[in-house]
Design a protein around this motif. Structure first.
Motif, PDB file in Angstrom:
ATOM      1  N   LEU A   1       0.837  -1.192   0.000  1.00 44.70           N
ATOM      2  CA  LEU A   1       0.000   0.000   0.000  1.00 44.70           C
ATOM      3  C   LEU A   1       0.876   1.247   0.000  1.00 44.70           C
ATOM      4  N   ALA A   2       0.299   2.336  -0.494  1.00 45.54           N
ATOM      5  CA  ALA A   2       1.022   3.597  -0.509  1.00 45.54           C
ATOM      6  C   ALA A   2       1.239   4.143   0.888  1.00 45.54           C
ATOM      7  N   PHE A   3       0.300   3.877   1.789  1.00 45.69           N
ATOM      8  CA  PHE A   3       0.424   4.357   3.163  1.00 45.69           C
ATOM      9  C   PHE A   3      -0.364   3.450   4.089  1.00 45.69           C
ATOM     10  N   GLU A   4       0.310   2.929   5.098  1.00 46.21           N
ATOM     11  CA  GLU A   4      -0.339   2.129   6.130  1.00 46.21           C
ATOM     12  C   GLU A   4       0.257   2.550   7.467  1.00 46.21           C
ATOM     13  N   PRO A   5      -0.479   3.335   8.262  1.00 47.41           N
ATOM     14  CA  PRO A   5       0.097   3.863   9.499  1.00 47.41           C
ATOM     15  C   PRO A   5       0.326   2.777  10.530  1.00 47.41           C
ATOM     16  N   ASP A   6       1.316   3.013  11.355  1.00 51.20           N
ATOM     17  CA  ASP A   6       1.639   2.095  12.454  1.00 51.20           C
ATOM     18  C   ASP A   6       0.802   2.501  13.659  1.00 51.20           C
ATOM     19  N   THR A   7      -0.398   1.967  13.749  1.00 50.18           N
ATOM     20  CA  THR A   7      -1.312   2.338  14.830  1.00 50.18           C
ATOM     21  C   THR A   7      -2.316   1.223  15.068  1.00 50.18           C
ATOM     22  N   THR A   8      -2.812   1.172  16.274  1.00 51.28           N
ATOM     23  CA  THR A   8      -3.886   0.230  16.596  1.00 51.28           C
ATOM     24  C   THR A   8      -5.238   0.929  16.642  1.00 51.28           C
ATOM     25  N   ALA A   9      -5.275   2.225  16.321  1.00 51.33           N
ATOM     26  CA  ALA A   9      -6.545   2.951  16.318  1.00 51.33           C
ATOM     27  C   ALA A   9      -7.533   2.243  15.405  1.00 51.33           C
ATOM     28  N   ALA A  10      -8.766   2.134  15.851  1.00 49.20           N
ATOM     29  CA  ALA A  10      -9.750   1.319  15.137  1.00 49.20           C
ATOM     30  C   ALA A  10     -10.872   2.139  14.518  1.00 49.20           C
ATOM     31  N   SER A  11     -10.743   3.444  14.506  1.00 44.84           N
ATOM     32  CA  SER A  11     -11.768   4.267  13.864  1.00 44.84           C
ATOM     33  C   SER A  11     -11.134   5.529  13.321  1.00 44.84           C
ATOM     34  N   GLY A  12     -11.814   6.148  12.357  1.00 44.40           N
ATOM     35  CA  GLY A  12     -11.315   7.377  11.767  1.00 44.40           C
ATOM     36  C   GLY A  12     -10.502   7.132  10.512  1.00 44.40           C
ATOM     37  N   VAL A  13      -9.859   8.207  10.056  1.00 42.88           N
ATOM     38  CA  VAL A  13      -9.106   8.189   8.802  1.00 42.88           C
ATOM     39  C   VAL A  13      -7.722   8.766   9.056  1.00 42.88           C
ATOM     40  N   ALA A  14      -6.707   8.151   8.478  1.00 40.25           N
ATOM     41  CA  ALA A  14      -5.340   8.653   8.537  1.00 40.25           C
ATOM     42  C   ALA A  14      -4.878   8.990   7.129  1.00 40.25           C
ATOM     43  N   PHE A  15      -4.017  10.003   7.030  1.00 41.09           N
ATOM     44  CA  PHE A  15      -3.451  10.336   5.717  1.00 41.09           C
ATOM     45  C   PHE A  15      -1.980  10.688   5.878  1.00 41.09           C
ATOM     46  N   LYS A  16      -1.238  10.500   4.804  1.00 43.20           N
ATOM     47  CA  LYS A  16       0.214  10.467   4.891  1.00 43.20           C
ATOM     48  C   LYS A  16       0.822  11.789   5.357  1.00 43.20           C
ATOM     49  N   HIS A  17       0.344  12.907   4.818  1.00 41.67           N
ATOM     50  CA  HIS A  17       0.971  14.173   5.180  1.00 41.67           C
ATOM     51  C   HIS A  17       0.940  14.397   6.691  1.00 41.67           C
ATOM     52  N   ALA A  18      -0.185  14.116   7.319  1.00 40.79           N
ATOM     53  CA  ALA A  18      -0.328  14.385   8.746  1.00 40.79           C
ATOM     54  C   ALA A  18       0.185  13.262   9.629  1.00 40.79           C
ATOM     55  N   HIS A  19       0.121  12.016   9.186  1.00 45.37           N
ATOM     56  CA  HIS A  19       0.277  10.889  10.097  1.00 45.37           C
ATOM     57  C   HIS A  19       1.433   9.952   9.773  1.00 45.37           C
ATOM     58  N   SER A  20       2.302  10.328   8.846  1.00 47.89           N
ATOM     59  CA  SER A  20       3.401   9.422   8.487  1.00 47.89           C
ATOM     60  C   SER A  20       4.532   9.433   9.503  1.00 47.89           C
ATOM     61  N   ARG A  21       4.591  10.482  10.330  1.00 47.29           N
ATOM     62  CA  ARG A  21       5.704  10.698  11.267  1.00 47.29           C
ATOM     63  C   ARG A  21       7.018  10.959  10.548  1.00 47.29           C
ATOM     64  N   ASP A  22       6.954  11.363   9.284  1.00 49.58           N
ATOM     65  CA  ASP A  22       8.161  11.622   8.503  1.00 49.58           C
ATOM     66  C   ASP A  22       8.468  13.112   8.330  1.00 49.58           C
ATOM     67  N   ASN A  23       7.546  14.010   8.699  1.00 50.98           N
ATOM     68  CA  ASN A  23       7.696  15.432   8.397  1.00 50.98           C
ATOM     69  C   ASN A  23       8.129  15.603   6.935  1.00 50.98           C
ATOM     70  N   PRO A  24       7.274  15.232   5.989  1.00 52.67           N
ATOM     71  CA  PRO A  24       7.694  15.194   4.587  1.00 52.67           C
ATOM     72  C   PRO A  24       8.201  16.524   4.052  1.00 52.67           C
ATOM     73  N   GLU A  25       7.712  17.651   4.573  1.00 51.34           N
ATOM     74  CA  GLU A  25       8.141  18.942   4.037  1.00 51.34           C
ATOM     75  C   GLU A  25       9.645  19.152   4.168  1.00 51.34           C
ATOM     76  N   ALA A  26      10.245  18.572   5.192  1.00 54.37           N
ATOM     77  CA  ALA A  26      11.687  18.711   5.364  1.00 54.37           C
ATOM     78  C   ALA A  26      12.463  18.059   4.231  1.00 54.37           C
ATOM     79  N   ASP A  27      11.825  17.143   3.508  1.00 57.18           N
ATOM     80  CA  ASP A  27      12.502  16.392   2.441  1.00 57.18           C
ATOM     81  C   ASP A  27      11.966  16.720   1.048  1.00 57.18           C
ATOM     82  N   TRP A  28      11.225  17.798   0.910  1.00 62.17           N
ATOM     83  CA  TRP A  28      10.652  18.114  -0.400  1.00 62.17           C
ATOM     84  C   TRP A  28      11.697  18.112  -1.519  1.00 62.17           C
ATOM     85  N   GLY A  29      12.829  18.731  -1.283  1.00 55.18           N
ATOM     86  CA  GLY A  29      13.848  18.796  -2.331  1.00 55.18           C
ATOM     87  C   GLY A  29      14.344  17.432  -2.736  1.00 55.18           C
ATOM     88  N   ARG A  30      14.544  16.553  -1.750  1.00 52.58           N
ATOM     89  CA  ARG A  30      15.008  15.199  -2.063  1.00 52.58           C
ATOM     90  C   ARG A  30      13.927  14.398  -2.774  1.00 52.58           C
TER      91      ARG A  30
END
Length: 602
Positions: free
Chosen positions: A212-241
């Motif tokens: 999958l493109a994104f599968e968060p590491d969590t046991t939460a059983a409800s709601g929605v997760a998305f990569k920008h907010a929940h990846s724990r990668d701070n993607p903006e810091a790596d935009w150039g790369r």
């Protein structure tokens, strides 16, 4: 907003687009590609787009893109990859460009030419990242072997992999360039926590055990997760790369697409990077990376932070705007939100503004924003973001990203739910199926809501918490500020031609906080950076399909395309254009946009 403000239903629909084909004649796996020591692009999905389908519009053409309803799925709960692609193209074109008949797209500027060819898609992961970003190469059948050109682009906002199609694809593909894209590790790969279901490489839905493109590491059983907010990668810091890795993928995919012309390298292929908004910030971050791999860069309305006089980060001015701008706009004569008195009183009680009544609160909010560098033009341009609740949506998601907070770890208690009339509910299969093609990368949208923090007593309690993540000294705030600091832009490589284009009336990413200090710092250091400031241009070209915006603003995309033309000319030996403050003339009521409105610089 003023008397020409949007009806609420229209505003909500636009927000879903903005912060919201093709019969594939052949689909086959490709061989894994080496990423030059920084990972492996595997698997690679290759699709062909010809005979009623194409790379730029998925066979929809301008008329299909202008349709008010999206391309339908034969089975709403199980759309095919071809249907998802066509609809994603429709969504991303309409979310970025003004396609209205009077707006001039496709006649005065821009192109929706039928461009047959192939697409190469893969997941790419940066060293140290927990999750991949999507990369895509569009290889036109008419690739110009005599002028080997690769345009590399990053999606605007948090959009999916087609989020720069109307920027990079529309300029590069009709010219015979190949175009490589990255979603910057954001995108629309939403994960349903209850169903344990995410997006596959082709956009269809998949479950545990699949790639999958994104599968968060969590046991939460409800709601929605998305990569920008929940990846724990701070993607903006790596935009150039991300941009650099997309270019590497593009070169290797070109070797598969045109083996008789291989190899394709940074030495024998011209590479131009382009993006707008967050994509503009991404290509400026790419410009600072070591190595002579880029030939030119064009950044439109970039979200970029340079440590220079006047510069402010998006999180700083965005949380400030979320709290103060609703009160300040009324002082400019723009109509207030229905609950403005309650909002302003709450801001006064929190010590954010002074006064004893609504007029004094409004004046205080206005004065504070002006003192912080906001211009009247930017404040008026930001009115749409107030009406759509965009500041809140951005601040909540970015706080999570900068602090590397996982699902249900947001320090202000925000979370994302599919809501029914009685509260949170399960998403339907049809809703989940459409998220990849219809989403903007940051909810609300697609049936997903940003739920207020538990126990919030006033309409600004959550916003005050978000602001304190910038101003306080708590552990959570320090995490957020550390993440923001990692996004600071450096200088572009010496000798690299760079053109920055920004609207004077931009109220979402004000030029005074972003482009202007970045350019000043770069020019002071002797870098080859030019700056076009466009009067009467705000952040969202897509709004110009509405008369109340068309009579006040001009589109920014024509200037981005024009800057790309200049960038190509510079690569072929011409000099960079001069800095310019471009006077424009918004079109009259019910008039079509014409050359006299744009005054494109020579």
């Amino acid at each position: 907003m003023d008397s020409r403000s949007l009806p609420r239903a229209t505003a909500l629909g636009l927000f879903a687009l903005l912060v919201s084909a093709c019969a594939v004649t052949a689909t086959r796996p490709g061989a894994p590609m080496s990423a030059n020591g920084v990972g492996v692009f595997d698997p690679v999905r290759i699709t062909e787009h010809r005979n009623g389908d194409d790379l730029l519009t998925g066979g929809l053409g301008l008329d299909g893109l202008r349709a008010m309803t999206p391309p339908a799925f034969a089975d709403a709960s199980a759309p095919t990859p071809a249907e998802l692609r066509r609809r994603a193209l429709w969504s991303n074109w309409r979310g970025i460009a003004d396609l209205s008949p009077a707006g001039g797209y496709g006649s005065l500027y821009g192109s929706v030419a039928t461009v047959p060819g192939r697409e190469y898609q893969a997941f790419a992961t940066l060293p140290g990242a927990r999750h991949p970003h999507r990369v895509l190469l569009q290889a036109p059948d008419g690739f110009d072997a005599n002028r080997r050109c690769l345009v590399v682009a990053a999606s605007s906002g948090s959009r999916g992999i087609y989020g720069a199609i109307s920027v990079a694809g529309a300029w590069g593909l009709p010219k015979g360039c190949a175009v490589a894209y990255t979603d910057k590790a954001a995108g629309t790969d939403y994960f349903d926590l209850a169903a344990r279901e995410g997006a596959r490489l082709d956009g269809t839905r998949g479950g545990p055990g699949e790639t999958l493109a994104f599968e968060p590491d969590t046991t939460a059983a409800s709601g929605v997760a998305f990569k920008h907010a929940h990846s724990r990668d701070n993607p903006e810091a790596d935009w150039g790369r991300h941009v650099r890795q997309a270019a590497e993928f593009g070169l290797q995919a070109l070797a598969q697409a045109y083996p008789q012309q291989a190899p394709f390298t940074f030495e024998n292929t011209r590479v131009i990077a382009v993006g707008i908004s967050n994509g503009g910030g991404a290509v400026l971050r790419a410009a600072e990376l070591e190595g002579d791999w880029l030939d030119a860069v064009v950044a439109g309305e970039p979200n970029v932070y340079a440590n220079a006089g006047g510069a402010r980060t998006l999180y700083d001015f965005g949380t400030e705007a979320a709290l103060l701008m609703p009160c300040a706009l009324s002082h400019l004569g723009l109509p207030a939100l229905p609950d403005i008195a309650q909002r302003c009183e709450a801001a006064a009680n929190a010590g954010l503004i002074e006064g004893n009544d609504l007029p004094s609160w409004q004046r205080s909010a206005y004065d504070k924003l002006r003192a912080q560098g906001w211009t009247d033009d930017a404040l008026r341009g930001g009115a749409a973001s107030v009406g759509f609740g965009l500041w809140r949506a951005v601040a909540a998601a970015y706080a999570s990203a900068y602090g590397r907070f996982g699902v249900d770890e947001h320090p202000c208690g925000y979370r994302y739910e599919v809501l029914g009339t009685d509260g949170p509910r399960a998403a339907t299969p049809a809703e989940r199926a459409a998220w990849w093609s219809d989403g903007s990368g940051i909810p609300p949208g697609g049936g997903i809501a940003l739920a207020e923090p538990p126990g919030a007593a006033s309409p600004i309690d959550g916003l005050v918490c978000l602001r304190q993540l910038w101003t306080a000294d708590t552990p959570a705030a320090m995490r957020v500020r550390e993440g923001v600091a990692a996004t600071e832009a450096g200088l572009p490589r010496a000798g690299l031609p760079v053109i920055v284009v920004h609207g004077v009336d931009d109220g979402l990413i004000p030029a005074a906080f972003t482009s202007t200090p970045y350019v000043a710092k770069a020019q002071a250091a002797g870098r080859d950076v030019r700056y076009w400031q466009v009067r009467n241009a705000q952040h969202f070209d897509a709004f110009l399909g509405l008369p109340q915006f068309a009579e006040r603003y001009v589109p920014l995309l024509p200037y981005v395309y024009h800057a790309l033309d200049h960038a190509w000319a510079v690569i072929e030996g011409e000099v960079l254009p001069a800095d310019a403050v471009i006077d424009t003339k918004p079109r009259a009521k019910e008039a079509a946009l014409g050359p006299e409105n744009l005054a494109l610089p020579r």
